[in-house]
Enzyme design. Structure first.
Site, PDB file in Angstrom:
ATOM      1  N   ARG A 101      34.255  37.711  40.238  1.00 27.88           N
ATOM      2  CA  ARG A 101      34.754  38.804  39.408  1.00 27.88           C
ATOM      3  C   ARG A 101      35.345  38.235  38.133  1.00 27.88           C
ATOM      4  O   ARG A 101      36.161  37.319  38.186  1.00 27.88           O
ATOM      5  CB  ARG A 101      35.905  39.526  40.130  1.00 27.88           C
ATOM      6  CG  ARG A 101      35.497  40.462  41.158  1.00 27.88           C
ATOM      7  CD  ARG A 101      36.597  41.419  41.536  1.00 27.88           C
ATOM      8  NE  ARG A 101      37.949  40.887  41.655  1.00 27.88           N
ATOM      9  CZ  ARG A 101      38.991  41.624  41.997  1.00 27.88           C
ATOM     10  NH1 ARG A 101      38.837  42.908  42.243  1.00 27.88           N
ATOM     11  NH2 ARG A 101      40.187  41.089  42.105  1.00 27.88           N
ATOM     12  N   THR A 105      37.771  41.945  33.191  1.00 30.20           N
ATOM     13  CA  THR A 105      37.075  43.235  33.352  1.00 30.20           C
ATOM     14  C   THR A 105      36.939  43.662  34.814  1.00 30.20           C
ATOM     15  O   THR A 105      36.649  44.824  35.096  1.00 30.20           O
ATOM     16  CB  THR A 105      35.644  43.146  32.774  1.00 30.20           C
ATOM     17  OG1 THR A 105      34.903  42.201  33.562  1.00 30.20           O
ATOM     18  CG2 THR A 105      35.656  42.699  31.320  1.00 30.20           C
TER      19      THR A 105
HETATM   20  C1  PRP Z   1      36.321  38.165  45.623  1.00 35.17           C
HETATM   21  C2  PRP Z   1      35.729  38.614  46.931  1.00 35.17           C
HETATM   22  C3  PRP Z   1      34.658  39.565  46.506  1.00 35.17           C
HETATM   23  C4  PRP Z   1      35.259  40.204  45.280  1.00 35.17           C
HETATM   24  C5  PRP Z   1      35.748  41.562  45.666  1.00 35.17           C
HETATM   25  O1  PRP Z   1      35.548  37.180  45.045  1.00 35.17           O
HETATM   26  O2  PRP Z   1      35.271  37.569  47.728  1.00 35.17           O
HETATM   27  O3  PRP Z   1      33.421  38.938  46.217  1.00 35.17           O
HETATM   28  O4  PRP Z   1      36.330  39.369  44.859  1.00 35.17           O
HETATM   29  O5  PRP Z   1      36.194  42.251  44.568  1.00 35.17           O
HETATM   30  P1  PRP Z   1      35.513  43.590  44.054  1.00 35.17           P
HETATM   31  O6  PRP Z   1      35.307  44.450  45.240  1.00 35.17           O
HETATM   32  O7  PRP Z   1      36.548  44.143  43.114  1.00 35.17           O
HETATM   33  O8  PRP Z   1      34.251  43.242  43.335  1.00 35.17           O
HETATM   34  P2  PRP Z   1      36.030  36.393  43.703  1.00 35.17           P
HETATM   35  O9  PRP Z   1      35.601  37.115  42.494  1.00 35.17           O
HETATM   36  O10 PRP Z   1      37.505  36.128  43.813  1.00 35.17           O
HETATM   37  O11 PRP Z   1      35.162  35.071  43.746  1.00 35.17           O
HETATM   38  P3  PRP Z   1      35.438  33.702  44.519  1.00 35.17           P
HETATM   39  O12 PRP Z   1      35.281  33.995  45.999  1.00 35.17           O
HETATM   40  O13 PRP Z   1      34.369  32.806  44.021  1.00 35.17           O
HETATM   41  O14 PRP Z   1      36.825  33.250  44.186  1.00 35.17           O
HETATM   42  N1  URA Z   2      39.302  39.437  45.911  1.00 35.65           N
HETATM   43  C1  URA Z   2      40.165  38.802  46.732  1.00 35.65           C
HETATM   44  O1  URA Z   2      39.935  37.652  47.132  1.00 35.65           O
HETATM   45  N2  URA Z   2      41.286  39.453  47.113  1.00 35.65           N
HETATM   46  C2  URA Z   2      41.567  40.702  46.705  1.00 35.65           C
HETATM   47  O2  URA Z   2      42.621  41.243  47.101  1.00 35.65           O
HETATM   48  C3  URA Z   2      40.659  41.346  45.854  1.00 35.65           C
HETATM   49  C4  URA Z   2      39.531  40.693  45.471  1.00 35.65           C
END
Ligand code: PRP
Ligand code: URA
Length: 208
Positions: A101, A105
């Site tokens: 994410r 944004t």
């Molecule tokens: C986290 C999680 C999801 C996403 C959920 O990943 O593992 O993929 O956020 O958020 P959303 O429902 O608002 O899209 P993150 O972006 O933190 O990536 P990472 O696991 O590589 O740190």
């Molecule tokens: N991604 C995470 O890892 N934790 C949250 O609470 C939301 C998005």
């Protein structure tokens, strides 16, 4: 459709994951144990095919998974759910999907995918512990459907109402299995009370 998996052991493992003092090793172990418990309801209607099995004493009917299951862990955090599924389902395919994410944004950025086209008619399980805004799950489901996948389920650990609503709106045919439906998102898009950043908690990359 949302299914919140209601089992006493699910609640016990979630409490450990939520605890800010749980370190990476314990986090990983409890995430795996919890995922094993979620695999059962998520695969309740898994197709199996009969075959003849011969015991040391006689011939009888045995069963095998009819079509190999494709696990799609969303990197990074979904990686921690792969082992739990593979512990209980023989011979799975693992198709990684890289996305993160954007912190400003909150939109998902996809950076890696490798869904094998020949598995388009197999059951697919999208694995991601956190369903927050739902942006990542919807983008992952868009991608999987564009690759031809039709029989897809989402398995998450903690979901926010906002994310569940978004998946239901954009992909009403997809069932979501979660261990816990939490209260809301905070202003930074984190699930409250949640467990923090699931990737950082597993891999120890807690930002300064
Ligand atoms: C986290 C999680 C999801 C996403 C959920 O990943 O593992 O993929 O956020 O958020 P959303 O429902 O608002 O899209 P993150 O972006 O933190 O990536 P990472 O696991 O590589 O740190
Ligand atoms: N991604 C995470 O890892 N934790 C949250 O609470 C939301 C998005």
């Amino acid at each position: 459709m949302l299914t919140v998996v209601d089992h006493p052991l699910v609640k016990v493992h979630i409490a450990v994951l939520r605890d800010q003092h749980t370190g990476t090793d314990a986090f990983r172990r409890h995430l795996t144990a919890l995922t094993r418990l979620l695999a059962f309801p998520a695969l309740q209607d898994l197709d199996i095919a009969s075959f003849t099995v011969v015991t040391p004493l006689a011939q009888t009917t045995g069963y095998q998974v009819a079509k190999m299951l494709v696990l799609v862990p969303v990197l990074r955090a979904g990686l921690g759910m792969v082992e739990g599924f593979r512990d209980v389902v023989p011979d799975t395919v693992v198709s990684h999907l890289g996305m993160y994410r954007d912190h400003r944004t909150l939109k998902p950025i996809r950076y890696y995918s490798n869904f094998p086209a020949s598995y388009h008619d197999h059951p697919v399980i999208l694995l991601d512990p956190m369903l927050a805004t739902g942006g990542s799950a919807v983008d992952a489901l868009d991608y999987l459907k564009a690759e031809g996948a039709r029989n897809i389920r989402v398995v998450s650990i903690i979901s926010a109402p906002e994310g569940v609503r978004k998946v239901e709106e954009c992909h009403p045919d997809v069932r979501v299995f979660t261990a816990q439906l939490d209260e809301r998102l905070n202003e930074l898009g984190y699930i409250m009370p949640g467990l923090g950043d699931a990737g950082d908690r597993q891999f120890g990359t807690v930002p300064e």
